[in-house]
Design a protein around this motif. Structure first.
Motif, short mmCIF file in Angstrom:
data_model
loop_
_atom_site.label_atom_id
_atom_site.label_comp_id
_atom_site.label_asym_id
_atom_site.label_seq_id
_atom_site.Cartn_x
_atom_site.Cartn_y
_atom_site.Cartn_z
N UNK A 33 23.27 64.20 68.07
CA UNK A 33 22.77 65.57 68.68
C UNK A 33 22.33 66.76 67.71
N UNK A 34 21.44 67.50 67.98
CA UNK A 34 20.80 68.31 66.92
C UNK A 34 22.07 69.55 67.10
N UNK A 35 23.22 69.53 66.68
CA UNK A 35 24.09 70.50 66.82
C UNK A 35 25.55 70.05 66.44
N UNK A 36 26.59 70.68 66.82
CA UNK A 36 27.91 70.02 66.73
C UNK A 36 28.53 69.54 68.01
N UNK A 37 29.15 68.26 67.95
CA UNK A 37 29.96 67.80 68.76
C UNK A 37 31.39 68.30 68.65
N UNK A 38 32.08 68.66 70.10
CA UNK A 38 33.09 69.01 70.11
C UNK A 38 34.20 67.87 70.14
N UNK A 39 34.96 67.70 69.06
CA UNK A 39 35.72 66.42 69.16
C UNK A 39 36.94 66.21 70.04
N UNK A 40 37.33 67.51 70.77
CA UNK A 40 38.17 67.46 71.70
C UNK A 40 37.45 66.85 73.14
N UNK A 41 36.36 67.30 73.33
CA UNK A 41 35.77 67.02 74.46
C UNK A 41 35.31 65.56 74.35
N UNK A 42 34.98 64.98 73.27
CA UNK A 42 34.30 63.75 73.07
C UNK A 42 35.43 62.74 73.21
N UNK A 43 36.71 63.01 72.47
CA UNK A 43 37.92 62.22 72.70
C UNK A 43 38.46 62.14 74.33
N UNK A 44 38.32 63.09 75.02
CA UNK A 44 38.51 63.23 76.33
C UNK A 44 37.61 62.58 77.22
N UNK A 45 36.40 62.63 77.04
CA UNK A 45 35.16 61.67 77.57
C UNK A 45 35.50 60.31 77.19
N UNK A 46 35.93 60.09 76.06
CA UNK A 46 36.23 58.67 75.71
C UNK A 46 37.21 57.98 76.47
N UNK A 47 38.33 58.73 76.49
CA UNK A 47 39.60 58.21 77.17
C UNK A 47 39.31 58.03 78.67
N UNK A 48 38.58 58.73 79.24
CA UNK A 48 38.01 58.63 80.60
C UNK A 48 37.54 57.17 80.94
N UNK A 49 36.39 56.98 80.10
CA UNK A 49 35.67 55.60 79.98
C UNK A 49 36.91 54.42 79.95
N UNK A 50 37.82 54.85 79.04
CA UNK A 50 38.75 53.61 78.84
C UNK A 50 39.68 53.38 80.03
N UNK A 51 40.11 54.50 80.79
CA UNK A 51 40.77 54.33 81.80
C UNK A 51 40.02 53.77 82.93
#
Length: 555
Positions: A33-51
């Protein structure tokens, strides 16, 4: 509860044991992405996919003889998002290293995630073991990750509703019978290309890639053939790939592996290892034209898809019998993979421009794989090759010849495939005479100086005959005079490794001509095709090789 792994899973595990401490079975998906990734949002999104997908929570354990698997609950799984240190070369070597790091088959998760922070852009990368993942899974995972991130950024909740796991189907006996019949008598060991490297005993499975963008004329021919031959783009390009392989030593019985998605319509969004590699056996009749090759390829492809429910691991024992095992596939060495775009070029993430990043793991268990990546404005062929099997220069030449073949077919669709030239752009661009480079001059000077100073010193051990530098240089001078008296600018040399080959090579160099080396162990049709393509005259042949019109290499 642990259960025994399937044959397909066990086969992958056995491959990994052959090359331990490697990421040979790792699959990566990444985006920038042309910018900064929010680590907390990315981690939460990944956990949702794992669930949502239990296959991503499936772990494996092994001992010396067995492999078992078990599904962990979502609250048992912890996959931290780590920092990926940025490299200095700007070539994504840091991402490759992250993808290639091996997983332990000891009950730990077979997934990891990281973020590489750049000056103006961040890259997110998720790596999953192939036991739990396939190529189509990359698209599903990426789509759900991005949707979950967007939902969280907007103050909502990502979709974490569990999705029913797709169980591996019981092989259909009709499909098993089809593959046993279709593959009878086939041996991949006989399908190596003449430009491949000599086989190695202990493979590294290390791989590299070469990219080639199809020329505008080649793309135009493919579009025309789609209309005229009523075939898909994938079939046209696959048929051309089979002709390319046949031209380079694969023979007339060409077998190409291709992955087939075995998800049904209700499970198209299921992440997991839901693809089977199927062998496409195309018998390329040298007297047939490309129209016939396309027709046979289309028929073979459709038949293979209809029987793709059977992994080859269920077929191999019955077909191969007691044939020795190998790190190579028992059925094919060359793959073809048609891969449409993963992310739209106009895609964004919370307003930031986003692009898909191709991340290699640095390994391959196949000699050569053509990934066709079509787009609206360009079609890229990514050739992944095992460094145990090919040099990068030869793979680059194969890609150029593939492009030239497509263009040539557009001009002469009716010509028998055996009569098609195999020349590519670099073949045609070769100089008429060999320029005397510093390297060439230094080699000739060194051989000449040694011959003058120590003429009796052994230069070549040729069987029981030790050939001295004086004798070698004398034969090279005789060859030079013979070649200089001819009118041709290119000379072909047909000889096994030894003194005659060395003398001929030096003599052609001394005459300032271009040399084409021919391997006498190659099939006669291949030699004839290479000789015709080279336009060489004269042809120098070693003693005992009866070639019509050839001149004996001076002794």
């Amino acid at each position: 509860m642990s259960i025994a792994a399937s044959r397909k899973e066990a086969a992958m595990w056995l491959l990994e044991r052959l090359v331990p401490d490697t990421g040979v079975n790792n699959v990566a998906v990444a985006f920038e992405v042309a910018g900064r990734i929010d680590r907390g949002l990315f981690t939460a999104a990944l956990r949702a996919v794992l669930a949502r997908h239990e296959v991503l929570r499936t772990v494996f354990r092994s001992d010396d003889a067995t492999l078992t698997r078990e599904v962990l609950a979502a609250d048992q799984l912890d996959v931290p998002v780590v920092d990926i240190p940025a490299g200095d070369d700007g070539m994504d070597a840091d991402l490759t290293a992250f993808a290639a790091e091996p997983f332990e088959i000891d009950g730990r998760p077979l997934l990891r995630a990281g973020i590489r922070a750049g000056a103006d852009a961040d890259v997110c990368c998720v790596v999953v073991h192939h036991l739990n993942f396939d190529a189509m899974s990359t698209t599903i995972l990426l789509r759900e990750l991005l949707a979950g991130y967007e939902a969280l950024a907007a103050g909502g909740r990502p979709d974490d509703a569990p999705m029913a796991a797709l169980a591996e189907r019981t092989p259909n006996e009709r499909s098993v019978a089809y593959w046993r019949k279709n593959l009878d008598g086939l041996r991949a060991a006989e399908a190596g290309l003449w430009c491949a490297l000599p086989p190695v005993g202990a493979p590294s499975l290390r791989a590299r890639t070469v990219h080639h963008e199809l020329s505008a004329p080649a793309r135009a021919v493919v579009r025309r053939f789609q209309r005229e031959l009523r075939a898909s783009e994938a079939v046209v390009l696959l048929a051309a790939y089979s002709v390319l392989l046949a031209q380079h030593g694969a023979g007339s019985d060409v077998v190409i592996g291709t992955p087939v998605n075995v998800r049904d319509q209700r499970s198209m969004n299921a992440i997991g290892y839901h693809a089977n590699l199927v062998p496409l056996r195309v018998r390329v009749d040298p007297d047939a034209d490309f129209r016939a090759v396309v027709k046979q390829t289309r028929s073979t492809f459709l038949e293979a898809i209809s029987h793709a429910d059977v992994p080859l691991e269920h077929v191999s024992p019955a077909v191969l019998g007691d044939a020795p095992s190998s790190w190579r596939s028992s059925f094919f060495r060359h793959l073809f993979n048609y891969v449409p775009g993963t992310v739209d070029a106009s895609a964004t993430l919370t307003g930031m421009p986003l692009r898909h990043v191709m991340v290699e793991n640095g390994y391959s268990r196949f000699d050569l794989e053509f990934f066709i990546m079509p787009g609206e404005d360009a079609t890229t062929v990514r050739a992944a090759f095992c460094v145990d099997a090919f040099d990068a220069a030869d793979v680059g030449l194969l890609l150029q010849r593939y492009d030239a073949l497509l263009v040539r077919l557009g001009d002469d669709l009716e010509r028998p495939v055996a009569q098609l030239s195999r020349r590519g752009a670099d073949d045609l661009a070769l100089p008429a005479s060999a320029p005397e480079t510093a390297t060439t001059a230094s080699v000739l000077d060194a051989v000449h100086a040694t011959a003058a100073a120590s003429p009796d010193l052994v230069a070549v051990r040729d069987g029981a005959d030790d050939v001295s530098y004086g004798r070698l240089w004398s034969a090279a001078l005789a060859t030079r005079d013979l070649v200089a008296a001819s009118d041709g600018s290119t000379v072909a040399v047909l000889a096994p490794r030894g003194a005659e080959l060395a003398a001929a090579w030096l003599g052609v160099w001394l005459a300032g001509r271009r040399c084409v080396l021919l391997d006498p162990t190659q099939p006669i049709p291949d030699l004839a095709a290479r000789l015709a393509d080279s336009g060489a005259a004269p042809v120098l042949a070693a003693e005992g090789l009866p070639v019509p019109g050839a001149v004996r290499i001076p002794a």
